[in-house]
Design an enzyme around this catalytic site. Sequence first.
Site, PDB file in Angstrom:
ATOM      1  N   GLY A  88      42.169  51.529  30.355  1.00  0.00           N
ATOM      2  CA  GLY A  88      43.440  51.619  29.642  1.00  0.00           C
ATOM      3  C   GLY A  88      44.479  50.693  30.239  1.00  0.00           C
ATOM      4  O   GLY A  88      44.199  49.842  31.072  1.00  0.00           O
ATOM      5  N   THR A 139      35.369  38.525  41.499  1.00  0.00           N
ATOM      6  CA  THR A 139      34.826  38.647  42.868  1.00  0.00           C
ATOM      7  C   THR A 139      34.098  39.950  43.165  1.00  0.00           C
ATOM      8  O   THR A 139      33.626  40.141  44.292  1.00  0.00           O
ATOM      9  CB  THR A 139      35.967  38.504  43.897  1.00  0.00           C
ATOM     10  OG1 THR A 139      36.863  39.623  43.769  1.00  0.00           O
ATOM     11  CG2 THR A 139      36.732  37.212  43.727  1.00  0.00           C
ATOM     12  N   GLU A 194      48.973  47.435  40.594  1.00  0.00           N
ATOM     13  CA  GLU A 194      48.578  47.639  41.992  1.00  0.00           C
ATOM     14  C   GLU A 194      49.486  46.863  42.927  1.00  0.00           C
ATOM     15  O   GLU A 194      49.956  47.363  43.958  1.00  0.00           O
ATOM     16  CB  GLU A 194      47.134  47.166  42.212  1.00  0.00           C
ATOM     17  CG  GLU A 194      46.069  48.139  41.803  1.00  0.00           C
ATOM     18  CD  GLU A 194      44.673  47.648  42.175  1.00  0.00           C
ATOM     19  OE1 GLU A 194      43.709  48.364  41.855  1.00  0.00           O
ATOM     20  OE2 GLU A 194      44.546  46.559  42.765  1.00  0.00           O
TER      21      GLU A 194
END
Length: 657
Positions: free
Chosen positions: A61, A32, A95
């Site tokens: 990474g 997106t 996240e």
Amino acid sequence: MRTGGASTSSLDSSSTTQWKYDVFLSFRGIDTRRSFTDHLYAALKRKGIFTFRDNEELERGNYISAELLKAIEESRFAIVIFSINYAFSTWCFDELAKIVKCMKETGLTVLPIFYDVDPCDVRKQIGTFEQAFNEHAKRFKENTEKIETWRAALREVGSLSGWHLQDRHESEFIQVIVELILHKLHLKFSINTNSFTYKQKKESITKNLVGINFLVDELITSYLRLQGNNVYMIGICGMGGLGKTTLARVVYDMCSNHFEGSSFIANVREAYEKNGLLPLQKQLLGQILKERNIDIWDVYEGVNMIKNMLCQKKVLLVLDDVNQLDQLENLVGKHDWFGSGSWIIITTRDKHLLVEHGVDEDKIYSPNTLEDQDALQLFCSKAFKKEQPKEGFLNISYSVVKNYAKGLPLALVVLGSFLAGRTIDVWISALKSFKKIPKKEIVDILKVSYDGLEEMIKEIFLDIACFFNGEEKYRVMEILENCGFDAGIGISVLMDKSLLTVESGKIWMHDLLQDMGREIIRQESPKEPGMRSRLWLHEDLLHVLTNNTATKAIQAINLKGAGVQNYEAFPKALSKMYNLRLLKIGGVHIPNGLDYLSNNLRYVNWHDYPPKCLPFSFQLEKLVGRTLWDSQIEYLWEGIKVITSFNCFSIIYYFSL
């Protein structure tokens, strides 16, 4: 379609949290980044919502960066965009785990978006989400705890209230999301104006505006609310030069993104006197509706358009420097012209005007002049480019601030700019000059700055004060250059001296400075306008025509013909104006034509020029600017005329309009 239960814990979070971002976007770039996420980010940005979006195209990474973790901690909202490949990214899962942790510890509000995936697939971790976890299990078989943390985070966020795109148009979908974020930000903003984000935004806007922060807080907390169904119509009232416009501008800049539309109409009085109400109505509608071409035939139609098109919109509207009731009646009429929660802010010198319009007295804010400390700081920022006086200047600075400026911001700026870089002896001399001027007469105090100008720059200042305040800069410079002035350096010096500003391509001079310039002209001959260098009032021209008192002193005339009655006397008056260099006039019908125009004319703008030709005696050598719109001119002269230094093609261009 909304799914699950809402997460609103951030509404109750501590006001001490130092938010840096309004929104953190979590998304899978390959799905997106260049489509939905980019459109959502642009829409949030347009509304002034400060949004963090990771700009890295590729993951760096296996471990999430400290920068992203910190950005999540400093955000009010996290929007998680679940897409087809979201779960394959370990970066996205790290996240997500951090987002869930902040949701519980710092009050982060989390809003999931299900983009081309079924919410059940996310919650139950089936389909592509199951495939992703199978791959992660092989990769992290020695760290099953990490996998379980990701699974728990996915279940928790997948069960929150959010949006499922399905077959909806993305633009409508994004608009709904942005409106919800704005609504929630409004709630936070109205609950606590002492929050870190509020202070941070205010300080960024008011960085170089001394003494304004207290006024902004007082105005918002005491007179305005961002939450509620009322339409707030308030007045900011006080003398010229007090900073009313600055205060309104700061509030506008801070809060405009909390409204569906906004409009700041500056210098209503000036604009109204020049062009009437119609352009103001067009500006108001154009800015709020974001439409460039607003067609309004008359003021009555404009009123109906404002009422009908804005009655359902939450708007922020500022009318600056209003001086007549019909301006209010035809621009902001009644409260029900605007949607619930709208703010209408009016600045004016006339308190009775606000009361007459129906603004409640407890909704009229009258800011005070600056306290001594703030006044000294503002003065020093102009005189010394720092907050405190230079060594040896402390006492004399206090004297200027307390005895002459009287806390009036405009006077502090002008006096500080005038004295900047000068020696103490010059300051003392200036103070002696100030003592000759009545302390209550701020116009005369401002004149000290004018007296220090070179003669040519004085002429430029007076032309702008009498004729061109609020005009387009390029046009003013063209006219002044045509009149033989070095307009570029002149305007630059006047800006340096704080005698005018340029905003949005227009030249602006504060009312007090304009009054000062016009008073200088009036003092050239207090009782006889015909002996002054400039005429801009209808009554003065009427006096000159009626009493036949025109003289060679008159250099410039700029006014429309409405109000002038003795038209037949105008040619005779012009015959005495040997030094007339600028003539801008309109609507004057002269039955018998003209037999004379000054050969010193540099610029002519005569709307509806009545004669069929120019006077035969008129010489074109000095004329470099012209407009004869809607003129009756049929030919240049009667007879044959020899022109020695003028381009014939220019004549056609000038007069065949």
